[in-house]
Design a protein around this motif. Structure first.
Motif, PDB file in Angstrom:
ATOM      1  N   ARG A  37      73.835  72.522  46.539  1.00  0.00           N
ATOM      2  CA  ARG A  37      73.361  73.228  47.734  1.00  0.00           C
ATOM      3  C   ARG A  37      72.231  74.205  47.413  1.00  0.00           C
ATOM      4  NH1 ARG A  37      78.920  74.766  51.073  1.00  0.00           N
ATOM      5  NH2 ARG A  37      78.641  73.171  52.690  1.00  0.00           N
ATOM      6  N   ALA A  38      72.233  74.729  46.199  1.00  0.00           N
ATOM      7  CA  ALA A  38      71.186  75.685  45.808  1.00  0.00           C
ATOM      8  C   ALA A  38      69.923  74.975  45.338  1.00  0.00           C
ATOM      9  CB  ALA A  38      71.709  76.601  44.700  1.00  0.00           C
ATOM     10  N   GLY A  39      69.967  73.662  45.265  1.00  0.00           N
ATOM     11  CA  GLY A  39      68.800  72.910  44.815  1.00  0.00           C
ATOM     12  C   GLY A  39      68.714  72.739  43.316  1.00  0.00           C
ATOM     13  N   GLY A  40      69.794  73.050  42.598  1.00  0.00           N
ATOM     14  CA  GLY A  40      69.771  72.964  41.143  1.00  0.00           C
ATOM     15  C   GLY A  40      70.032  71.582  40.588  1.00  0.00           C
ATOM     16  N   ILE A  41      70.402  70.616  41.449  1.00  0.00           N
ATOM     17  CA  ILE A  41      70.634  69.232  41.048  1.00  0.00           C
ATOM     18  C   ILE A  41      69.724  68.335  41.878  1.00  0.00           C
ATOM     19  CG2 ILE A  41      72.290  67.313  41.039  1.00  0.00           C
ATOM     20  CD1 ILE A  41      73.030  69.216  38.932  1.00  0.00           C
ATOM     21  N   ASN A  42      69.097  67.380  41.239  1.00  0.00           N
ATOM     22  CA  ASN A  42      68.253  66.402  41.921  1.00  0.00           C
ATOM     23  C   ASN A  42      69.125  65.235  42.380  1.00  0.00           C
ATOM     24  OD1 ASN A  42      66.304  64.660  42.842  1.00  0.00           O
ATOM     25  ND2 ASN A  42      65.191  64.503  40.911  1.00  0.00           N
ATOM     26  N   LEU A  43      69.305  65.079  43.676  1.00  0.00           N
ATOM     27  CA  LEU A  43      70.159  64.024  44.208  1.00  0.00           C
ATOM     28  C   LEU A  43      69.459  62.669  44.284  1.00  0.00           C
ATOM     29  CD1 LEU A  43      72.034  65.887  47.092  1.00  0.00           C
ATOM     30  CD2 LEU A  43      72.820  65.418  44.766  1.00  0.00           C
ATOM     31  N   HIS A  44      68.155  62.639  44.075  1.00  0.00           N
ATOM     32  CA  HIS A  44      67.407  61.378  44.122  1.00  0.00           C
ATOM     33  C   HIS A  44      66.516  61.282  42.882  1.00  0.00           C
ATOM     34  CE1 HIS A  44      68.767  60.760  48.258  1.00  0.00           C
ATOM     35  NE2 HIS A  44      68.513  62.044  48.446  1.00  0.00           N
ATOM     36  N   PRO A  45      67.146  61.240  41.699  1.00  0.00           N
ATOM     37  CA  PRO A  45      66.389  61.297  40.449  1.00  0.00           C
ATOM     38  C   PRO A  45      65.684  59.988  40.115  1.00  0.00           C
ATOM     39  CG  PRO A  45      68.699  60.949  39.984  1.00  0.00           C
ATOM     40  CD  PRO A  45      68.602  61.153  41.468  1.00  0.00           C
ATOM     41  N   ASP A  46      64.648  60.110  39.335  1.00  0.00           N
ATOM     42  CA  ASP A  46      63.952  58.957  38.766  1.00  0.00           C
ATOM     43  C   ASP A  46      64.210  58.978  37.263  1.00  0.00           C
ATOM     44  OD1 ASP A  46      62.289  56.841  38.142  1.00  0.00           O
ATOM     45  OD2 ASP A  46      60.458  58.047  38.192  1.00  0.00           O
ATOM     46  N   MET A  47      65.416  58.558  36.873  1.00  0.00           N
ATOM     47  CA  MET A  47      65.761  58.529  35.449  1.00  0.00           C
ATOM     48  C   MET A  47      64.909  57.469  34.752  1.00  0.00           C
ATOM     49  SD  MET A  47      69.883  59.090  35.136  1.00  0.00           S
ATOM     50  CE  MET A  47      70.468  58.273  36.610  1.00  0.00           C
ATOM     51  N   ARG A  48      64.369  57.824  33.587  1.00  0.00           N
ATOM     52  CA  ARG A  48      63.461  56.888  32.923  1.00  0.00           C
ATOM     53  C   ARG A  48      63.528  57.055  31.405  1.00  0.00           C
ATOM     54  NH1 ARG A  48      61.293  61.270  34.937  1.00  0.00           N
ATOM     55  NH2 ARG A  48      59.689  62.435  33.822  1.00  0.00           N
ATOM     56  N   ILE A  49      63.276  55.963  30.720  1.00  0.00           N
ATOM     57  CA  ILE A  49      63.197  55.978  29.259  1.00  0.00           C
ATOM     58  C   ILE A  49      61.787  56.425  28.878  1.00  0.00           C
ATOM     59  CG2 ILE A  49      63.286  54.577  27.163  1.00  0.00           C
ATOM     60  CD1 ILE A  49      65.257  52.738  28.679  1.00  0.00           C
ATOM     61  N   VAL A  50      61.700  57.489  28.082  1.00  0.00           N
ATOM     62  CA  VAL A  50      60.383  58.021  27.719  1.00  0.00           C
ATOM     63  C   VAL A  50      59.993  57.675  26.287  1.00  0.00           C
ATOM     64  CG1 VAL A  50      60.405  59.870  29.416  1.00  0.00           C
ATOM     65  CG2 VAL A  50      61.443  60.265  27.187  1.00  0.00           C
ATOM     66  N   GLU A  51      60.969  57.319  25.455  1.00  0.00           N
ATOM     67  CA  GLU A  51      60.702  56.847  24.095  1.00  0.00           C
ATOM     68  C   GLU A  51      61.731  55.766  23.787  1.00  0.00           C
ATOM     69  OE1 GLU A  51      58.250  57.658  22.195  1.00  0.00           O
ATOM     70  OE2 GLU A  51      57.497  59.518  23.107  1.00  0.00           O
ATOM     71  N   GLU A  52      61.304  54.703  23.103  1.00  0.00           N
ATOM     72  CA  GLU A  52      62.268  53.639  22.829  1.00  0.00           C
ATOM     73  C   GLU A  52      61.859  52.833  21.610  1.00  0.00           C
ATOM     74  OE1 GLU A  52      64.778  50.278  25.294  1.00  0.00           O
ATOM     75  OE2 GLU A  52      62.769  50.788  25.995  1.00  0.00           O
ATOM     76  N   ARG A  53      62.862  52.500  20.791  1.00  0.00           N
ATOM     77  CA  ARG A  53      62.736  51.535  19.702  1.00  0.00           C
ATOM     78  C   ARG A  53      63.952  50.611  19.773  1.00  0.00           C
ATOM     79  NH1 ARG A  53      60.114  54.915  14.579  1.00  0.00           N
ATOM     80  NH2 ARG A  53      58.446  55.908  15.813  1.00  0.00           N
TER      81      ARG A  53
END
Length: 361
Positions: free
Chosen positions: A71-87
């Motif tokens: 409710r305070a806006g501290g959590i993103n309810l519509h996130p764009d989770m993404r891999i930023v580094e990968e091997r």
């Protein structure tokens, strides 16, 4: 009936809630505050599993705080989770400030997939959030014939470096789960402090005292009133050894991932708006990369037998392995439900009313 009268009536009753009903309740509350239904169902399932396994300070007990943060806006309810580094065997997952349970479910699934191809998968996270008990995520690889390892930077600092008074470290937990053939898996799930801070909060809600040895005040004297926890700090397990473990787990789960550690950690118990940038790490190890799974599980069963056959010390009732109590609790609660303290029932009933969700079953 007025709200105050309703609360008083609920304080007088204690109930055991079926795990499935608890899961629906949690999911319903989260959906009522705007979380997409599929995500709410995933988080509800994970949180209910925490209660089912006896991690009472990390299950539905945390729901009011999560809702407050949302409710305070501290959590993103519509996130764009993404891999930023990968091997081949590693990845860094940016959670985009999503609920930590969603981030860690994605991270564990990714680690398992990598372990299938490389024998091991290690996934670090950043911009995650509090995700509940460590053991749940270490357990996830078990169903795939794998060993699971999880560690995290705690979501608030409650411990100073050994010999200091500035709180620069958290409970920084670790969990390791090992599959067995005919026994429950061996699951170590521990904080690097004598007690997890969630247990302190749970005792405060119930009006109970802390055991001596959990916390000390800034004067170095034992602190037993959990409602005065701000006046002191948690103690590390094993003195300087626990401090060393907390430090190194923080580096592996936080610093390595570009997540918060030390002075940068946001106290999610007090600050409900700021992005916490919580860091975690989960690893999956494919047992078949070392030996046939069935042979390994038989070996673990033999370890069970050896530990159990040890002659006990005088006064010791039983020798238990890590995870054994959790397994017994799980069987009991699946059969008979999760017992909830009257104060928690009242809090949850009021929470459901405030967001327009269905009440506890």
């Amino acid at each position: 009936m007025t709200t105050s009268n309703a609360n008083r009536s609920h304080v007088d009753r204690q109930a055991s809630i079926p795990v499935a009903g608890l899961q629906r309740f949690i999911s319903g509350v989260l959906a009522a505050v705007g979380m997409p239904a599929e995500d709410a169902a995933t988080v509800g399932a994970i949180m209910a599993q925490a209660d089912a396994r006896g991690a009472d300070a990390h299950g539905v007990f945390r729901l009011p705080a999560y809702v407050k943060r949302i409710r305070a806006g501290g959590i993103n309810l519509h996130p764009d989770m993404r891999i930023v580094e990968e091997r081949a065997a590693t990845a860094l997952l940016d959670g985009d400030n999503a609920m930590g349970h969603l981030v860690m479910k994605r991270a564990a699934d990714l680690a398992i997939e990598k372990a299938r191809h490389s024998g091991i998968g290690w996934v670090g996270t950043r911009h995650s959030n509090h995700a509940g008990p460590a053991g749940l995520y270490a357990r996830m690889p078990l169903a795939h014939g794998m060993i699971g390892i999880y560690m995290a930077v705690g979501s608030a600092n409650h411990m100073p470096p050994w010999g200091g008074i500035d709180m620069l470290l958290s409970t920084n937990p670790i969990a390791i789960a090992v599959p067995a053939a005919n026994r429950p898996p061996i699951v170590l799930d521990m904080a690097t402090t004598t007690a997890a801070y969630g247990k302190v909060k749970a005792l405060a809600q119930r009006g109970e005292s802390m055991p001596e040895g959990w916390m000390v005040g800034r004067d170095g004297k034992p602190l037993r009133d959990p409602k005065r926890s701000d006046e002191g700090f948690l103690l590390p397990i094993g003195g300087p050894k626990g401090y060393g473990l907390a430090l190194m787990f923080g580096v592996l789960a936080g610093t390595l991932n570009g997540a918060a550690f030390g002075r940068d950690v946001v106290d999610f118990n007090k600050d409900f708006k700021s992005v916490t940038n919580t860091g975690q790490a989960v690893a999956a190890i494919d047992v078949s990369a070392f030996m046939p799974l069935a042979r390994f599980e038989d070996c673990v069963d033999d370890i069970w037998a050896q530990m159990k056959s040890s002659a006990p010390l005088p006064g010791a009732q039983e020798i238990r392995l890590p995870g054994e109590q959790s397994a017994m609790t799980y069987d009991e609660r699946i059969a008979h439900g999760v017992p909830l303290h009257p104060e928690l029932i009242a809090t949850l009933d009021e929470l459901a009313r405030s967001v327009g969700a269905a009440p506890l079953p």
